[in-house]
Scaffold this motif. Structure first.
Motif, mmCIF file in Angstrom:
data_model
loop_
_atom_site.group_PDB
_atom_site.id
_atom_site.type_symbol
_atom_site.label_atom_id
_atom_site.label_comp_id
_atom_site.label_asym_id
_atom_site.label_seq_id
_atom_site.Cartn_x
_atom_site.Cartn_y
_atom_site.Cartn_z
ATOM 1 N N GLY A 66 34.426 10.085 3.549
ATOM 2 C CA GLY A 66 32.929 10.315 4.101
ATOM 3 C C GLY A 66 32.293 11.629 4.242
ATOM 4 N N ALA A 67 31.356 11.832 4.433
ATOM 5 C CA ALA A 67 30.644 12.920 4.587
ATOM 6 C C ALA A 67 30.998 14.053 5.764
ATOM 7 C CB ALA A 67 29.122 12.846 4.639
ATOM 8 N N LEU A 68 30.880 15.163 5.514
ATOM 9 C CA LEU A 68 31.373 16.274 6.664
ATOM 10 C C LEU A 68 30.369 16.035 7.704
ATOM 11 C CD1 LEU A 68 33.161 18.532 7.612
ATOM 12 C CD2 LEU A 68 31.627 20.044 6.158
ATOM 13 N N THR A 69 30.870 15.980 8.948
ATOM 14 C CA THR A 69 29.643 16.210 9.928
ATOM 15 C C THR A 69 29.754 17.415 10.730
ATOM 16 O OG1 THR A 69 31.005 14.785 11.450
ATOM 17 C CG2 THR A 69 29.435 13.584 10.158
ATOM 18 N N HIS A 70 30.750 17.640 11.272
ATOM 19 C CA HIS A 70 31.237 18.786 11.962
ATOM 20 C C HIS A 70 32.715 19.170 11.928
ATOM 21 C CE1 HIS A 70 32.297 15.877 15.178
ATOM 22 N NE2 HIS A 70 32.802 17.135 15.863
ATOM 23 N N LEU A 71 33.036 20.511 12.149
ATOM 24 C CA LEU A 71 34.555 20.660 12.356
ATOM 25 C C LEU A 71 34.558 21.801 13.362
ATOM 26 C CD1 LEU A 71 35.402 23.835 10.378
ATOM 27 C CD2 LEU A 71 33.543 22.292 9.637
ATOM 28 N N ALA A 72 35.684 21.842 14.314
ATOM 29 C CA ALA A 72 35.992 22.704 15.132
ATOM 30 C C ALA A 72 36.883 23.854 14.860
ATOM 31 C CB ALA A 72 36.478 22.085 16.549
ATOM 32 N N ILE A 73 36.616 25.084 14.964
ATOM 33 C CA ILE A 73 37.807 26.225 14.533
ATOM 34 C C ILE A 73 37.991 26.724 15.790
ATOM 35 C CG2 ILE A 73 37.903 28.242 13.249
ATOM 36 C CD1 ILE A 73 35.695 27.200 11.538
#
Length: 120
Positions: A66-73
């Motif tokens: 699916g599409a990227l929504t968010h990420l945590a770094i």
């Protein structure tokens, strides 16, 4: 609701947050709300925009993801949440390293929806 008010609400409702910035597809700041160094937040947004672009390309090869929504770094001293706002913008929030990530992510997702309504 103006962008600055939306970003201010995000930062104030996410304990440990130090800033939030809405950036365009080139990584340029559209609006920001920051409790720390605004220059550092702008540089962070520009670099995070590059990461989002690269991840979108990688995920295109995995249609079931699916599409990227968010990420945590998470780094040694800070935590960043980076999210996609429609097709042309991104939202970056900077936080202390010891925050409650789940709460921040809920506030972040709500903010993305508010920004999408304002922009599109």
């Amino acid at each position: 609701m103006p962008f600055k008010a939306i970003l201010k609400e995000l930062v104030e409702n996410s304990p440990g947050s130090t800033g939030a910035i809405l950036a365009d597809w080139e990584g340029e700041a559209v609006e920001q709300y920051c409790l720390a160094d605004t220059y550092e937040l702008k540089v962070t947004a520009a670099h995070q925009g590059i990461i989002i672009g690269q991840l979108k390309e990688v995920l295109a090869g995995f249609p079931t993801a699916g599409a990227l929504t968010h990420l945590a770094i998470k780094t040694e001293n800070q935590l960043f949440i980076v999210g996609v706002v429609g097709s042309d913008y991104s939202l970056v929030m900077t936080m202390d390293n010891d925050i409650l990530l789940a709460r921040a992510e809920r506030c972040f997702a709500r903010t993305i929806q508010l920004l999408i309504k304002e922009i599109y």
